[in-house]
Design a protein around this motif. Sequence first.
Motif, mmCIF file in Angstrom:
data_model
loop_
_atom_site.group_PDB
_atom_site.id
_atom_site.type_symbol
_atom_site.label_atom_id
_atom_site.label_comp_id
_atom_site.label_asym_id
_atom_site.label_seq_id
_atom_site.Cartn_x
_atom_site.Cartn_y
_atom_site.Cartn_z
ATOM 1 N N MET A 1 2.209 19.255 34.209
ATOM 2 C CA MET A 1 3.031 20.317 33.644
ATOM 3 C C MET A 1 2.282 21.644 33.728
ATOM 4 O O MET A 1 1.150 21.753 33.277
ATOM 5 C CB MET A 1 3.359 20.006 32.172
ATOM 6 N N ASN A 2 2.913 22.648 34.319
ATOM 7 C CA ASN A 2 2.353 23.989 34.372
ATOM 8 C C ASN A 2 3.042 24.844 33.318
ATOM 9 O O ASN A 2 4.275 24.845 33.210
ATOM 10 C CB ASN A 2 2.555 24.607 35.759
ATOM 11 N N VAL A 3 2.252 25.583 32.546
ATOM 12 C CA VAL A 3 2.778 26.321 31.404
ATOM 13 C C VAL A 3 2.372 27.786 31.498
ATOM 14 O O VAL A 3 1.184 28.101 31.649
ATOM 15 C CB VAL A 3 2.276 25.725 30.074
ATOM 16 N N GLY A 4 3.363 28.668 31.393
ATOM 17 C CA GLY A 4 3.103 30.093 31.384
ATOM 18 C C GLY A 4 3.200 30.649 29.973
ATOM 19 O O GLY A 4 3.998 30.171 29.156
ATOM 20 N N PHE A 5 2.392 31.645 29.689
ATOM 21 C CA PHE A 5 2.437 32.344 28.405
ATOM 22 C C PHE A 5 2.634 33.828 28.659
ATOM 23 O O PHE A 5 1.870 34.444 29.404
ATOM 24 C CB PHE A 5 1.147 32.133 27.613
ATOM 25 N N ILE A 6 3.660 34.386 28.046
ATOM 26 C CA ILE A 6 3.875 35.825 28.071
ATOM 27 C C ILE A 6 3.556 36.343 26.677
ATOM 28 O O ILE A 6 4.273 36.065 25.716
ATOM 29 C CB ILE A 6 5.327 36.159 28.456
ATOM 30 N N GLY A 7 2.448 37.052 26.568
ATOM 31 C CA GLY A 7 1.978 37.516 25.271
ATOM 32 C C GLY A 7 0.911 36.592 24.711
ATOM 33 O O GLY A 7 1.165 35.419 24.444
ATOM 34 N N ILE A 8 -0.300 37.114 24.569
ATOM 35 C CA ILE A 8 -1.405 36.295 24.045
ATOM 36 C C ILE A 8 -2.064 37.017 22.876
ATOM 37 O O ILE A 8 -3.282 37.130 22.805
ATOM 38 C CB ILE A 8 -2.433 35.952 25.143
ATOM 39 N N GLY A 9 -1.212 37.472 21.965
ATOM 40 C CA GLY A 9 -1.712 38.033 20.722
ATOM 41 C C GLY A 9 -2.206 36.926 19.811
ATOM 42 O O GLY A 9 -2.633 35.865 20.266
ATOM 43 N N SER A 10 -2.113 37.143 18.528
ATOM 44 C CA SER A 10 -2.645 36.192 17.557
ATOM 45 C C SER A 10 -2.088 34.785 17.751
ATOM 46 O O SER A 10 -2.838 33.812 17.854
ATOM 47 C CB SER A 10 -2.347 36.688 16.137
ATOM 48 N N MET A 11 -0.765 34.654 17.821
ATOM 49 C CA MET A 11 -0.180 33.315 17.903
ATOM 50 C C MET A 11 -0.198 32.768 19.323
ATOM 51 O O MET A 11 -0.414 31.568 19.529
ATOM 52 C CB MET A 11 1.248 33.333 17.355
ATOM 53 N N GLY A 12 0.011 33.608 20.318
ATOM 54 C CA GLY A 12 -0.033 33.121 21.697
ATOM 55 C C GLY A 12 -1.396 32.558 22.054
ATOM 56 O O GLY A 12 -1.512 31.469 22.633
ATOM 57 N N SER A 13 -2.456 33.279 21.708
ATOM 58 C CA SER A 13 -3.809 32.797 22.006
ATOM 59 C C SER A 13 -4.150 31.581 21.169
ATOM 60 O O SER A 13 -4.852 30.668 21.631
ATOM 61 C CB SER A 13 -4.834 33.912 21.774
ATOM 62 N N LEU A 14 -3.642 31.531 19.926
ATOM 63 C CA LEU A 14 -3.886 30.356 19.086
ATOM 64 C C LEU A 14 -3.272 29.102 19.717
ATOM 65 O O LEU A 14 -3.903 28.039 19.745
ATOM 66 C CB LEU A 14 -3.312 30.577 17.681
ATOM 67 N N LEU A 15 -2.049 29.222 20.232
ATOM 68 C CA LEU A 15 -1.402 28.074 20.864
ATOM 69 C C LEU A 15 -2.186 27.620 22.092
ATOM 70 O O LEU A 15 -2.381 26.417 22.307
ATOM 71 C CB LEU A 15 0.032 28.422 21.249
ATOM 72 N N ILE A 16 -2.633 28.572 22.889
ATOM 73 C CA ILE A 16 -3.416 28.211 24.072
ATOM 74 C C ILE A 16 -4.708 27.496 23.669
ATOM 75 O O ILE A 16 -5.056 26.446 24.225
ATOM 76 C CB ILE A 16 -3.716 29.467 24.915
ATOM 77 N N ASP A 17 -5.418 28.058 22.701
ATOM 78 C CA ASP A 17 -6.650 27.424 22.224
ATOM 79 C C ASP A 17 -6.379 26.011 21.713
ATOM 80 O O ASP A 17 -7.156 25.084 21.978
ATOM 81 C CB ASP A 17 -7.279 28.249 21.103
ATOM 82 N N ALA A 18 -5.279 25.854 20.969
ATOM 83 C CA ALA A 18 -4.963 24.545 20.386
ATOM 84 C C ALA A 18 -4.569 23.539 21.458
ATOM 85 O O ALA A 18 -4.999 22.375 21.424
ATOM 86 C CB ALA A 18 -3.840 24.690 19.358
ATOM 87 N N PHE A 19 -3.758 23.963 22.418
ATOM 88 C CA PHE A 19 -3.344 23.041 23.482
ATOM 89 C C PHE A 19 -4.552 22.585 24.306
ATOM 90 O O PHE A 19 -4.675 21.404 24.654
ATOM 91 C CB PHE A 19 -2.316 23.712 24.394
ATOM 92 N N ILE A 20 -5.443 23.510 24.605
ATOM 93 C CA ILE A 20 -6.631 23.146 25.381
ATOM 94 C C ILE A 20 -7.571 22.294 24.540
ATOM 95 O O ILE A 20 -8.076 21.255 24.986
ATOM 96 C CB ILE A 20 -7.335 24.407 25.904
ATOM 97 N N GLY A 21 -7.812 22.709 23.297
ATOM 98 C CA GLY A 21 -8.738 21.980 22.434
ATOM 99 C C GLY A 21 -8.283 20.569 22.123
ATOM 100 O O GLY A 21 -9.109 19.666 21.958
ATOM 101 N N SER A 22 -6.966 20.365 22.046
ATOM 102 C CA SER A 22 -6.427 19.036 21.727
ATOM 103 C C SER A 22 -6.341 18.126 22.945
ATOM 104 O O SER A 22 -6.087 16.929 22.803
ATOM 105 C CB SER A 22 -5.028 19.183 21.121
ATOM 106 N N GLY A 23 -6.516 18.689 24.124
ATOM 107 C CA GLY A 23 -6.382 17.899 25.344
ATOM 108 C C GLY A 23 -4.960 17.845 25.873
ATOM 109 O O GLY A 23 -4.690 17.150 26.854
ATOM 110 N N ALA A 24 -4.037 18.593 25.241
ATOM 111 C CA ALA A 24 -2.649 18.591 25.705
ATOM 112 C C ALA A 24 -2.530 19.215 27.087
ATOM 113 O O ALA A 24 -1.732 18.770 27.917
ATOM 114 C CB ALA A 24 -1.768 19.340 24.713
#
Length: 279
Positions: A1-24
């Motif tokens: 699955m390829n995932v794009g993010f538009i906007g990496i402010g507080s919540m966008g960057s948090l989601l990216i960090d969480a998805f990567i940190g969790s192994g998702a």
Amino acid sequence: MNVGFIGIGSMGSLLIDAFIGSGALKPSQITASNRTYSKAVCLADRHPGLQAVPLNRDAVVDQDVIFICVKPHEYKTVLEGIRDYVQPSQLVISITSPVLLKQLEDSLPCKIAKVIPSITNYMCSGATLCMYGSRMTDADIVRLNGLLSYISEPLIIDEAHTRIVSDLSSIGPAIMACLLQRFIDAAAEETGIPREQARMIASEMLLGTGQLLTGGGMSPEELQARVVVPGGITAQALALLNMELNGVFNRVIRATHAKYHEDLVRVSDALYGKEVNGP
């Protein structure tokens, strides 16, 4: 699955960090754009393999899922910039509560969902509130919930309840932290206990309380009853607290709802044009 993010402010960057940190997701599965491109570059430096791109459309092309994590007033520009690049098979997910599913489906030719994350998702905890557009299939829902389940408990909600469930799930952590901060400050001021020691004790208390209310199966009423001894210290504390807090949370909810409805009108005016009353 390829995932794009538009906007990496507080919540966008948090989601990216969480998805990567969790192994998702692996960093190589993520493409991110941001109004300030240098922020996307910094994020890519923190997560080698993540691709930072200068244009929002670059975060759309060849992605399976696209998260839009921008402020309400930015949606018109973002949607206009990606409309010609979005494909019907793609899934676009908004995390902005005042932007409605119908508005997104009117603007884009793809599958649409809306999710309301929480800062607790950073610790792979808490809920993600999920709403699905009319083009979503059962398979799409399973795929999205599977991704979100790495960092949260995905909960389906009615879009009509967006504001109140967001108050409980997303604003709630800040409210609880505010109350805890005031408790800690008072403890240090009244007794001289080192503030850091009070903070550690109170934070562990809050963690344990949350576990009692979830895994422990207790309701808030049951937890209070288990702690309170009639005529004891806790009873006196709660009596004072209930008196001082009478009506406070009603006013909090009225305030958040008023701001939400203000944002709803602004988003609608931006996307469809402001209505002009006749003579």
